[in-house]
Design a protein around this motif. Structure first.
Motif, PDB file in Angstrom:
ATOM      1  N   GLN A 511       0.833  -1.148  -0.205  1.00  0.00           N
ATOM      2  CA  GLN A 511      -0.041   0.111  -0.072  1.00  0.00           C
ATOM      3  C   GLN A 511       0.873   1.184  -0.130  1.00  0.00           C
ATOM      4  O   GLN A 511       0.505   2.246  -0.813  1.00  0.00           O
ATOM      5  CB  GLN A 511      -0.957  -0.002   1.294  1.00  0.00           C
ATOM      6  N   GLN A 512       1.930   1.146   0.784  1.00  0.00           N
ATOM      7  CA  GLN A 512       2.704   2.383   1.070  1.00  0.00           C
ATOM      8  C   GLN A 512       4.197   2.103   0.949  1.00  0.00           C
ATOM      9  O   GLN A 512       4.257   0.980   1.224  1.00  0.00           O
ATOM     10  CB  GLN A 512       2.214   3.508   2.319  1.00  0.00           C
ATOM     11  N   ARG A 513       4.901   3.210   0.663  1.00  0.00           N
ATOM     12  CA  ARG A 513       6.108   3.267   0.841  1.00  0.00           C
ATOM     13  C   ARG A 513       6.879   4.056   1.782  1.00  0.00           C
ATOM     14  O   ARG A 513       6.337   5.110   2.311  1.00  0.00           O
ATOM     15  CB  ARG A 513       6.940   3.257  -0.482  1.00  0.00           C
ATOM     16  N   TRP A 514       8.091   3.645   2.488  1.00  0.00           N
ATOM     17  CA  TRP A 514       8.661   4.727   3.271  1.00  0.00           C
ATOM     18  C   TRP A 514      10.311   4.530   3.213  1.00  0.00           C
ATOM     19  O   TRP A 514      10.537   3.631   2.640  1.00  0.00           O
ATOM     20  CB  TRP A 514       8.343   4.378   4.745  1.00  0.00           C
ATOM     21  N   MET A 515      10.817   5.464   3.499  1.00  0.00           N
ATOM     22  CA  MET A 515      12.299   5.840   3.264  1.00  0.00           C
ATOM     23  C   MET A 515      13.024   5.867   4.520  1.00  0.00           C
ATOM     24  O   MET A 515      12.647   6.581   5.600  1.00  0.00           O
ATOM     25  CB  MET A 515      12.788   7.228   2.401  1.00  0.00           C
ATOM     26  N   THR A 516      14.247   4.988   4.682  1.00  0.00           N
ATOM     27  CA  THR A 516      15.011   5.116   5.912  1.00  0.00           C
ATOM     28  C   THR A 516      16.425   5.550   5.344  1.00  0.00           C
ATOM     29  O   THR A 516      16.650   5.191   4.032  1.00  0.00           O
ATOM     30  CB  THR A 516      14.757   4.109   7.056  1.00  0.00           C
ATOM     31  N   ILE A 517      17.135   6.023   6.425  1.00  0.00           N
ATOM     32  CA  ILE A 517      18.697   6.624   6.057  1.00  0.00           C
ATOM     33  C   ILE A 517      19.452   5.810   7.203  1.00  0.00           C
ATOM     34  O   ILE A 517      19.215   6.040   8.439  1.00  0.00           O
ATOM     35  CB  ILE A 517      18.501   8.236   6.019  1.00  0.00           C
ATOM     36  N   ALA A 518      20.585   5.919   6.718  1.00  0.00           N
ATOM     37  CA  ALA A 518      21.867   5.795   7.607  1.00  0.00           C
ATOM     38  C   ALA A 518      23.165   5.981   7.031  1.00  0.00           C
ATOM     39  O   ALA A 518      23.360   5.998   5.912  1.00  0.00           O
ATOM     40  CB  ALA A 518      21.823   4.193   8.064  1.00  0.00           C
ATOM     41  N   VAL A 519      23.973   6.457   7.847  1.00  0.00           N
ATOM     42  CA  VAL A 519      25.342   6.920   7.563  1.00  0.00           C
ATOM     43  C   VAL A 519      26.452   6.313   8.266  1.00  0.00           C
ATOM     44  O   VAL A 519      26.451   6.146   9.519  1.00  0.00           O
ATOM     45  CB  VAL A 519      25.589   8.495   7.544  1.00  0.00           C
ATOM     46  N   SER A 520      27.470   5.637   7.515  1.00  0.00           N
ATOM     47  CA  SER A 520      28.740   5.196   8.351  1.00  0.00           C
ATOM     48  C   SER A 520      29.800   5.183   7.341  1.00  0.00           C
ATOM     49  O   SER A 520      29.692   5.402   6.104  1.00  0.00           O
ATOM     50  CB  SER A 520      28.162   3.719   8.747  1.00  0.00           C
ATOM     51  N   THR A 521      30.994   4.846   7.993  1.00  0.00           N
ATOM     52  CA  THR A 521      32.414   4.972   7.279  1.00  0.00           C
ATOM     53  C   THR A 521      32.158   3.415   6.711  1.00  0.00           C
ATOM     54  O   THR A 521      32.689   3.283   5.587  1.00  0.00           O
ATOM     55  CB  THR A 521      33.407   4.973   7.988  1.00  0.00           C
ATOM     56  N   ASN A 522      31.432   2.564   7.170  1.00  0.00           N
ATOM     57  CA  ASN A 522      31.344   1.211   6.620  1.00  0.00           C
ATOM     58  C   ASN A 522      29.889   1.084   5.837  1.00  0.00           C
ATOM     59  O   ASN A 522      28.965   1.009   6.338  1.00  0.00           O
ATOM     60  CB  ASN A 522      31.367   0.224   7.877  1.00  0.00           C
ATOM     61  N   ILE A 523      29.844   1.039   4.715  1.00  0.00           N
ATOM     62  CA  ILE A 523      28.963   0.689   3.689  1.00  0.00           C
ATOM     63  C   ILE A 523      27.775  -0.339   4.090  1.00  0.00           C
ATOM     64  O   ILE A 523      26.630  -0.163   4.235  1.00  0.00           O
ATOM     65  CB  ILE A 523      29.142   0.811   2.178  1.00  0.00           C
ATOM     66  N   LEU A 524      28.478  -1.132   4.888  1.00  0.00           N
ATOM     67  CA  LEU A 524      27.568  -2.507   4.984  1.00  0.00           C
ATOM     68  C   LEU A 524      27.073  -2.125   6.386  1.00  0.00           C
ATOM     69  O   LEU A 524      25.531  -2.372   6.604  1.00  0.00           O
ATOM     70  CB  LEU A 524      28.608  -3.689   5.345  1.00  0.00           C
ATOM     71  N   GLU A 525      27.345  -1.400   7.266  1.00  0.00           N
ATOM     72  CA  GLU A 525      26.838  -1.008   8.507  1.00  0.00           C
ATOM     73  C   GLU A 525      25.793  -0.093   8.122  1.00  0.00           C
ATOM     74  O   GLU A 525      24.524  -0.107   8.737  1.00  0.00           O
ATOM     75  CB  GLU A 525      27.578  -0.494   9.602  1.00  0.00           C
ATOM     76  N   ALA A 526      26.080   0.801   7.336  1.00  0.00           N
ATOM     77  CA  ALA A 526      24.943   1.733   7.029  1.00  0.00           C
ATOM     78  C   ALA A 526      24.017   1.372   6.230  1.00  0.00           C
ATOM     79  O   ALA A 526      22.431   1.452   6.620  1.00  0.00           O
ATOM     80  CB  ALA A 526      25.444   2.862   6.114  1.00  0.00           C
ATOM     81  N   SER A 527      23.900   0.101   5.451  1.00  0.00           N
ATOM     82  CA  SER A 527      23.042  -0.340   4.812  1.00  0.00           C
ATOM     83  C   SER A 527      22.107  -1.312   5.726  1.00  0.00           C
ATOM     84  O   SER A 527      20.801  -0.992   5.526  1.00  0.00           O
ATOM     85  CB  SER A 527      23.580  -1.267   3.607  1.00  0.00           C
ATOM     86  N   TYR A 528      22.741  -1.933   6.677  1.00  0.00           N
ATOM     87  CA  TYR A 528      22.204  -2.673   7.817  1.00  0.00           C
ATOM     88  C   TYR A 528      21.230  -1.830   8.452  1.00  0.00           C
ATOM     89  O   TYR A 528      20.086  -2.150   8.812  1.00  0.00           O
ATOM     90  CB  TYR A 528      23.001  -3.410   8.392  1.00  0.00           C
ATOM     91  N   GLN A 529      22.017  -0.681   8.841  1.00  0.00           N
ATOM     92  CA  GLN A 529      20.869   0.163   9.694  1.00  0.00           C
ATOM     93  C   GLN A 529      19.658   0.535   9.111  1.00  0.00           C
ATOM     94  O   GLN A 529      18.787   0.537   9.628  1.00  0.00           O
ATOM     95  CB  GLN A 529      21.647   1.315  10.394  1.00  0.00           C
ATOM     96  N   ALA A 530      19.943   1.068   7.753  1.00  0.00           N
ATOM     97  CA  ALA A 530      18.870   1.511   6.970  1.00  0.00           C
ATOM     98  C   ALA A 530      17.742   0.381   6.841  1.00  0.00           C
ATOM     99  O   ALA A 530      16.488   0.751   6.961  1.00  0.00           O
ATOM    100  CB  ALA A 530      19.178   2.144   5.751  1.00  0.00           C
ATOM    101  N   VAL A 531      18.158  -0.982   6.517  1.00  0.00           N
ATOM    102  CA  VAL A 531      17.107  -2.060   6.527  1.00  0.00           C
ATOM    103  C   VAL A 531      16.384  -2.188   7.447  1.00  0.00           C
ATOM    104  O   VAL A 531      15.171  -2.252   7.928  1.00  0.00           O
ATOM    105  CB  VAL A 531      18.097  -3.023   5.963  1.00  0.00           C
ATOM    106  N   VAL A 532      17.397  -2.225   8.953  1.00  0.00           N
ATOM    107  CA  VAL A 532      16.734  -2.464  10.042  1.00  0.00           C
ATOM    108  C   VAL A 532      15.372  -1.383  10.402  1.00  0.00           C
ATOM    109  O   VAL A 532      14.417  -1.804  11.032  1.00  0.00           O
ATOM    110  CB  VAL A 532      17.609  -2.734  11.078  1.00  0.00           C
ATOM    111  N   GLU A 533      15.950  -0.085  10.188  1.00  0.00           N
ATOM    112  CA  GLU A 533      14.933   0.847  10.360  1.00  0.00           C
ATOM    113  C   GLU A 533      13.525   0.692   9.476  1.00  0.00           C
ATOM    114  O   GLU A 533      12.477   0.842   9.791  1.00  0.00           O
ATOM    115  CB  GLU A 533      15.297   2.338  10.279  1.00  0.00           C
ATOM    116  N   GLY A 534      13.744   0.159   8.476  1.00  0.00           N
ATOM    117  CA  GLY A 534      12.813   0.124   7.408  1.00  0.00           C
ATOM    118  C   GLY A 534      11.906  -1.069   7.820  1.00  0.00           C
ATOM    119  O   GLY A 534      10.737  -0.859   7.953  1.00  0.00           O
ATOM    120  N   LEU A 535      12.454  -2.190   8.491  1.00  0.00           N
ATOM    121  CA  LEU A 535      11.630  -3.135   8.850  1.00  0.00           C
ATOM    122  C   LEU A 535      10.601  -2.627  10.200  1.00  0.00           C
ATOM    123  O   LEU A 535       9.595  -2.564  10.440  1.00  0.00           O
ATOM    124  CB  LEU A 535      12.262  -4.215   9.399  1.00  0.00           C
TER     125      LEU A 535
END
Lengths: 550, 550
Positions: A511-535
């Protein structure tokens, strides 16, 4: 401006047709429907939906639209004149434009003799017949016709008389609008101005000549429109020059999307016409939505908004610190050409705590969260925002992350799960097609520890898969979630692989879409944080039973 | 245009001063030197280097420049008028502008009475004295003066007489150029045109009034310049309007960089002035370098080039397939407003094999590799390029990767080392500051297998470190290599974490920098491939004893 007696300019948006010619821009039928309704809300009177004859997807779009009709706007179907020596009534392309079921159609035809003889390989007379037959046929089908004179300005410079004949023909066949197109984008404003004036004079002269004709009201001069491209960085200036010379329809696209260097940018044209020249285009309350509409559409077409865009860009009203700031606050109009609020944008004064706080409050309010600026939580949120923004976060796009932050400050943030750690490993063996990634994750849900592992095409995909696997038994609704977009940007390029990475993740539940963001010197960590907040945000939506983001 | 008798327009570039006001743009002194020399080659007669009084880095820049002087251009130092009631001779900012050692200086002063009374909090008379003293003092120091009239157009609309007095004062104190600035970027072309004409008339009238003054040649009217900003998307149109009304200096920046929405874009202004209006600005051979200069400078400031930029953008002359293409090839000028080659850009016709092949040949030639289009290798390279480009590769930026590809096709590619596989793992334990990444890599060099491991801040950094550790004993020169930039872009956003990732890596060895590219659905694999090619290319440079890329 709604009560403004000033002359009306008819806006004609072609984002859905000419706009989609931009390299790298592609839209689904759903995307087109979302954009059309947004343009309708914005008060654009004419919305060109596509070319049903040339593109099956456009044909379907017009059908879908009949189930979700627009409130105000006229949706317009686009088509060329009939082929040389064909019969309009049996021309398949004209059949599909009739089938599109719109009240208005736009027909484009050749104005430049060279394009007729060298391009179409037919006679100048036949081209006139093609224009005449096509428009007259569509009339018999009850359509109202806008005529786009393709390559108009180049045609005019090359053979004025013939170019004018094509316009006359369109008019006398029943076109209500004659739109002069600078198809190659090479014309300069002083030429546009002179040529538009010449066209008006000529049409008046023709009216005298035809003063006896009274059927179909052709003794009334059709109105002139303008369609410009940005190849000389003049699209907006040319459209304005045409309006000041008498044109009353302006064709353009949101954010100036279009082939090559783009079309005239409606996000700049509307405020110039309405706020500076006093024409009336859309309602004041609609003008206030211009920035939001620009960003919404850039999200739908999945292109990063231009932060430096006039009027609607994030930097358009940004002020550096220092004396400047206090001066701006004392008297903004000495440092700003318009008030940002008029176009729904905002002044950004980085050092101004007060400004910051009111932004936080208004933003929270826009999500139904009332904060008082004396509340310690409000100050806490602002402090946190400033820390995060200076670390490279940007919440304009990632509103879901912003809401989670507000909930946390208010002690409302639920802990659906707690990631205690993860382990990702990737192997590459030369010769194998792609790298395999394996993620192991440890999460706690209601005090229960779950250890899960999953494979994926790349470390982020693997992490995402492992996390869902671990949680889906507790939160079955997770099955409906999907990662709909994933954007990575390096913030400080010059420090190589140690650079800071900003990851934006878009999640959806159908039904809807939402965006989350994360910043890190480690691309993997930033990705993981943004994915987690999305869930987490997705689960929040369900737990509240109703969507937070409208 | 070199032999063109048409009127000369004096270009004034302020990329190094106003351009660096753009949010997110920062340059080192080395960057500024590289840009200044590029602008000099491009034939820009005036290059504003910075504001030595306000910014110590700018002060150093002028000193460094004395060791690497420009060939043709005048480098200009920028400064404000003296402070209210201060003495010009003892004003520190004026000391530093004198110390900058340039022949020309640009002084900006207030034109808008409101900014004088509300901003500077001084009297209108004192502001005139500030302009007079400052310019006269710099004259005694042997400087030639350009006067920038800040907020000119708003000031003129608010109080024409006072605004004109400030110009008169600057002129009669010895300024040779009076530059009218649309500092807030809110003015429209028809206003610019009318106001510039009024200024010229007024100055002529003043000359009559002062016809007795003969010292310092002030009975000669100074020339008028224009400085515009893009807040109304009119910066280029406004500058052109001013020139057509008599202005002879145009100030702008490369790629339109600048505060808020940017300054007038010289990359659009130069071709409009020179190719369309017949003014002469730079040499034809220099105009042919415009696209290259635009891209070079965007690389130096580390901003992605705007692919849709007029004249110099990658899409500016892109043509879609179909009938259109054959027509373009028959007669390009019916579909293009100028010839792309005139500005050093190229037509891009995706489906045209012939065009593709000649591009490959010319590109290889530009690196000193002569190919014949009948050679099977040439066809092989083209085929490979097309495969890679449709997979998302783009070799415009990544020329090192292109060269490796050509070398491979010609059987010249040396195998310095062979990566047989790697293994990366990352752990995250909640609460720890950052994620640790450990990479293990297996490489073969001269038939010898090496297994190495290294840690890094993120998987890519770890891989890079392990690879260098493994190779440095064989190739000591690797010690001088560094990863100078790392850019990631997602190509097809809508498929979430399975999206394709394009990674651009810039490597350097102290003397030169080179870019490599890789694309993969796995961000780690793409990064690794680009890093490996970066090292390989670096080794290639050494093995050849001379740089390939000039």
């Amino acid at each position: 401006m709604t009560t403004n007696p000033s002359p009306q300019i008819w806006l004609y948006d072609t984002t859905l047709r000419d706009g989609t010619q931009r390299e790298g821009l592609s839209v689904s039928i759903e995307d087109k429907l979302r954009i059309a309704h947004k343009l309708d809300q914005l008060g654009i009177p004419f919305i060109e939906g596509g070319w049903p004859g040339a593109n099956p997807k456009d044909g379907q779009f017009f059908h879908h639209l009949q189930d979700q009709p627009l409130q105000q706007a006229e949706i317009v179907a686009f088509c060329s004149t009939r082929r040389p020596h064909a019969h309009a009534a049996t021309e398949p392309m004209l059949q599909s434009i009739v089938a599109a079921g719109t009240r208005w159609v736009t027909i484009f035809g050749k104005s430049w003799d060279l394009h007729v003889t060298a391009g179409l390989k037919t006679s100048l007379e036949e081209n006139l017949a093609m224009i005449r037959d096509t428009i007259e046929y569509l009339h018999t089908q009850g359509k109202r016709v806008i005529y786009d004179a393709e390559h108009w300005f180049d045609g005019y410079k090359n053979n004025r008389n013939y170019a004018l004949q094509t316009l006359e023909t369109a008019w006398l066949s029943g076109a209500e609008w004659l739109v002069l197109c600078d198809t190659n984008g090479g014309t300069l404003p002083h030429e546009v101005s002179q040529i538009v004036k010449d066209v008006s004079c000529h049409l008046s002269a023709v009216r005298e000549k035809n003063s006896l004709i009274h059927d179909q009201g052709q003794n009334q001069i059709p109105q002139i429109g303008i369609h410009t491209h940005n190849d000389s960085e003049m699209a907006v200036a040319n459209a304005i020059a045409a309006v000041m010379a008498g044109a009353r329809m302006v064709q353009g696209t949101i954010n100036g999307y279009g082939e090559r260097c783009g079309n005239a940018n409606l996000c700049s044209l509307i405020p110039n016409l309405q706020l500076k020249l006093g024409y009336s285009c859309i309602g004041e309350h609609q003008l206030n939505q211009l920035t939001e509409a620009s960003h919404f559409i850039s999200e739908v077409v999945n292109l990063a908004p231009d932060e430096h865009a006039p009027f609607v860009g994030r930097s358009a009203f940004a002020h550096k610190g220092g004396i400047h700031v206090s001066a701006v606050e004392r008297n903004p109009l000495t440092y700003e050409h318009i008030q940002p609020e008029q176009v729904g944008n905002r002044r950004r004064i980085v050092i101004s705590e007060q400004a910051g706080l009111s932004n936080v409050l208004s933003k929270a309010r826009s999500f139904g969260i009332e904060l008082d600026k004396e509340q310690p939580q409000a100050k806490f949120i602002l402090k946190r925002l400033k820390e995060l923004e200076s670390a490279g976060y940007q919440f304009e796009a990632a509103e879901a992350s912003f809401i989670l932050l507000v909930y946390e400050a208010l002690g409302l943030r639920q802990q659906f799960f707690e990631v205690q750690g993860f382990h990702v490993h990737c192997d590459l063996v030369e010769g194998k097609e792609t790298t395999n990634s394996l993620a192991t994750i440890k999460v706690a849900v209601n005090g229960k520890n779950i250890l899960e592992a999953a494979e994926g095409n790349g470390p982020v995909a693997a992490l995402d898969a492992a996390l869902r696997k671990a949680l889906v038994n507790f939160y079955p609704q997770l099955a409906t979630f999907e990662l709909t977009d994933y954007k990575v940007r390096i913030l400080n390029g010059h420090t190589g692989t140690a650079a800071k990475t900003r990851v934006l993740v878009e999640s959806g539940n159908g039904q809807q879409r939402w965006m989350t963001i994360a910043v890190s010197t480690n691309i993997l960590e930033a990705s993981y944080q943004a994915v987690v907040e999305g869930l987490e945000y997705g689960l929040l939506l369900y737990s509240q039973g109703k969507p937070i983001l409208s």
